[in-house]
Design an enzyme around this catalytic site. Sequence first.
Site, mmCIF file in Angstrom:
data_model
loop_
_atom_site.group_PDB
_atom_site.id
_atom_site.type_symbol
_atom_site.label_atom_id
_atom_site.label_comp_id
_atom_site.label_asym_id
_atom_site.label_seq_id
_atom_site.Cartn_x
_atom_site.Cartn_y
_atom_site.Cartn_z
ATOM 1 N N LYS A 8 56.279 39.564 50.407
ATOM 2 C CA LYS A 8 55.586 38.498 51.146
ATOM 3 C C LYS A 8 55.909 37.142 50.520
ATOM 4 O O LYS A 8 56.231 36.190 51.218
ATOM 5 C CB LYS A 8 54.082 38.732 51.093
ATOM 6 N N ASN A 9 55.821 37.052 49.196
ATOM 7 C CA ASN A 9 55.952 35.750 48.533
ATOM 8 C C ASN A 9 57.396 35.290 48.384
ATOM 9 O O ASN A 9 57.645 34.181 47.908
ATOM 10 C CB ASN A 9 55.233 35.767 47.178
ATOM 11 N N ARG A 41 47.446 28.726 53.706
ATOM 12 C CA ARG A 41 47.794 27.584 52.867
ATOM 13 C C ARG A 41 49.267 27.633 52.451
ATOM 14 O O ARG A 41 49.897 26.623 52.208
ATOM 15 C CB ARG A 41 46.894 27.456 51.656
ATOM 16 N N ARG A 76 43.212 25.255 44.975
ATOM 17 C CA ARG A 76 44.626 25.228 45.373
ATOM 18 C C ARG A 76 45.104 23.797 45.675
ATOM 19 O O ARG A 76 45.519 23.480 46.775
ATOM 20 C CB ARG A 76 44.871 26.148 46.577
ATOM 21 N N PRO A 77 44.976 22.885 44.712
ATOM 22 C CA PRO A 77 45.434 21.508 44.945
ATOM 23 C C PRO A 77 46.943 21.445 45.176
ATOM 24 O O PRO A 77 47.658 22.430 44.928
ATOM 25 C CB PRO A 77 45.046 20.791 43.658
ATOM 26 N N ASP A 112 48.682 38.107 40.385
ATOM 27 C CA ASP A 112 48.497 38.883 41.620
ATOM 28 C C ASP A 112 48.283 40.369 41.354
ATOM 29 O O ASP A 112 48.024 41.129 42.288
ATOM 30 C CB ASP A 112 49.704 38.710 42.547
ATOM 31 N N ARG A 115 47.189 40.705 55.375
ATOM 32 C CA ARG A 115 48.104 39.592 55.087
ATOM 33 C C ARG A 115 49.230 40.017 54.146
ATOM 34 O O ARG A 115 50.308 39.434 54.164
ATOM 35 C CB ARG A 115 47.334 38.435 54.431
HETATM 36 C C1 EPZ Z 1 52.030 31.495 44.751
HETATM 37 O O1 EPZ Z 1 50.943 30.651 45.115
HETATM 38 C C2 EPZ Z 1 51.750 32.828 45.425
HETATM 39 N N1 EPZ Z 1 51.724 32.662 46.885
HETATM 40 C C3 EPZ Z 1 50.415 33.395 44.938
HETATM 41 O O2 EPZ Z 1 50.251 34.678 45.532
HETATM 42 C C4 EPZ Z 1 50.489 33.555 43.415
HETATM 43 O O3 EPZ Z 1 49.244 34.009 42.944
HETATM 44 C C5 EPZ Z 1 50.833 32.202 42.770
HETATM 45 O O4 EPZ Z 1 52.071 31.693 43.326
HETATM 46 C C6 EPZ Z 1 51.000 32.321 41.260
HETATM 47 O O5 EPZ Z 1 51.987 33.258 40.949
HETATM 48 C C7 EPZ Z 1 52.898 32.578 47.547
HETATM 49 O O6 EPZ Z 1 53.967 32.611 46.974
HETATM 50 C C8 EPZ Z 1 52.801 32.462 49.042
HETATM 51 P P1 EPZ Z 1 50.954 27.993 42.130
HETATM 52 P P2 EPZ Z 1 51.010 29.057 44.773
HETATM 53 O O7 EPZ Z 1 51.323 26.720 42.795
HETATM 54 O O8 EPZ Z 1 52.391 28.570 44.949
HETATM 55 C C9 EPZ Z 1 47.668 25.093 40.363
HETATM 56 C C10 EPZ Z 1 49.123 36.418 46.637
HETATM 57 O O9 EPZ Z 1 48.112 37.092 46.367
HETATM 58 N N2 EPZ Z 1 48.357 24.035 41.126
HETATM 59 O O10 EPZ Z 1 51.889 28.591 41.133
HETATM 60 O O11 EPZ Z 1 49.915 28.383 45.519
HETATM 61 C C11 EPZ Z 1 46.951 26.070 41.286
HETATM 62 O O12 EPZ Z 1 45.676 25.569 41.643
HETATM 63 C C12 EPZ Z 1 49.119 34.914 46.390
HETATM 64 O O13 EPZ Z 1 50.192 36.889 47.111
HETATM 65 C C13 EPZ Z 1 47.954 22.725 40.944
HETATM 66 O O14 EPZ Z 1 47.048 22.434 40.163
HETATM 67 O O15 EPZ Z 1 50.639 29.109 43.223
HETATM 68 C C14 EPZ Z 1 46.853 27.311 40.462
HETATM 69 O O16 EPZ Z 1 45.726 27.203 39.609
HETATM 70 C C15 EPZ Z 1 47.812 34.422 45.813
HETATM 71 N N3 EPZ Z 1 48.581 21.752 41.672
HETATM 72 C C16 EPZ Z 1 48.139 27.281 39.640
HETATM 73 O O17 EPZ Z 1 48.624 25.915 39.696
HETATM 74 C C17 EPZ Z 1 49.598 22.034 42.555
HETATM 75 O O18 EPZ Z 1 50.150 21.101 43.172
HETATM 76 C C18 EPZ Z 1 49.229 28.199 40.174
HETATM 77 O O19 EPZ Z 1 49.499 27.812 41.480
HETATM 78 C C19 EPZ Z 1 49.974 23.381 42.729
HETATM 79 C C20 EPZ Z 1 49.347 24.371 41.997
#
Ligand code: EPZ
Length: 419
Positions: free
Chosen positions: A22-23, A93, A122-123, A306, A398
């Site tokens: 998926k990711n 998102r 999720r900022p 995850d 999902r």
């Molecule tokens: C991806 O989400 C995955 N989703 C998530 O999988 C996964 O948990 C995550 O990466 C971490 O490995 C997809 O790929 C579609 P991040 P993403 O940006 O990109 C903070 C699942 O269950 N952050 O690495 O949103 C954020 O709040 C899903 O399959 C900021 O602060 O993850 C989080 O605490 C859930 N500012 C941390 O970084 C930003 O601009 C990691 O987020 C972006 C992120």
Amino acid sequence: MEKLVVKGGKRLVGTVKTSGAKNAVLPIIAASIMGVTPSHFDEVPMLEDVRTISEILKGLGIKVKTSQNNILDIDSTVVDSYEPPCELMRNMRASFFIMGPLLARMGKARIYMPGGCAIGARPIDIHLKGFEALGVEIDQSEGLIEVSAPHGLKGTTIYFDFPSVGATENIMMAAALAEGVTILENAAEEPEIVALANYLNKMGAKIRGAGTDVIRIEGVKELHGADYTIIPDRIEAGTYMIAAAMTGGDVVVENVLPEHQKPLIAKLREAGATVIEDIDNVRVIGNCPLKAVSVKTLPYPGFPTDMQAQIMAMMVVAEGTSRVTETIFENRFMHVEELNRMGAKITTADRSATIEGPSKLVGCDVRATDLRAGAAMILAGLVAEGETRIGDLHHIDRGYEDIVEKLRNLGADIERVDV
Ligand code: EPZ
């Protein structure tokens, strides 16, 4: 309303094939927006999120065709909008990473702020800071983000304050069509980043270093479509590996890249399971009772967030005290309350959970509070006494293709019922 009904106590035995990731497929479908000729994808998981992002692309005037046998064809020869349908963007998102491809292809995008979700706010500040560095002008008001690159995207060096997966993907896609060279530092190293870079390079991009914390992108003028096979879903595979260990079963998980499973394989062995790695499959034999192990989630190659809910479910029935620390998301312990309703003994303090095991779980009505928590509830139901009824299945749909059929083929007593 549909629920999953799981009758616990069955050992899982047999073979299960992992679907496409998926990711990986979501950012790759977003990247296809940049191709001026069609792309063809194999091993595409038939998931709710894939349907959502496909509808978003159709809303941009792009032709999308899903065929049987997990095939997806996308023809983005014509893209006639830079404003995706709002209601679809709110549904998922992850669709926020169509911003990079739209900026690269159309020079602008008008996107509604992606909602947070159960596991955190999720900022998107890291994404926006990266776009600004590429010369993008950003206007945010009332949940709407308008971005434009009136003078084109200009390559530069960008340091990510956190190795955000989505931000690395979004900026890498935009930089592929920027003028000059972009260097991403402190980039995310997940296998899904490598998969996206491989697809972009097949489209004619010049990306080096994906999978490390420094990625070099030399901008090109145009990208064409490409044929690509989606990598296996390491989180789905890991979920079945844990199911085998927890039920004292013996399962071969096929279509797995063992090198993507290092943290989980190490923890399963530490807990006493037997794990046999082959080229493209992993066999897990659960030697019950398992021993308690402690886990701390980290960016790749650390233990994946995850898989946190799923391994916590396993720790509930392991012998001893274990600790799970979640360093990635601020609110990813909602499965704790649901597991405790079944008889688990879990306490939390800030980002750490302490699990006293083994607990005797008793089936009852529980909820899937988010995608991976839903998987954890299924795992708990597999070992609980009696029936576990799991609601809010849209979360599970999902991210897990055919999970009921796959588990039934392994001997689980699980069915989807209308209640
Ligand atoms: C991806 O989400 C995955 N989703 C998530 O999988 C996964 O948990 C995550 O990466 C971490 O490995 C997809 O790929 C579609 P991040 P993403 O940006 O990109 C903070 C699942 O269950 N952050 O690495 O949103 C954020 O709040 C899903 O399959 C900021 O602060 O993850 C989080 O605490 C859930 N500012 C941390 O970084 C930003 O601009 C990691 O987020 C972006 C992120």
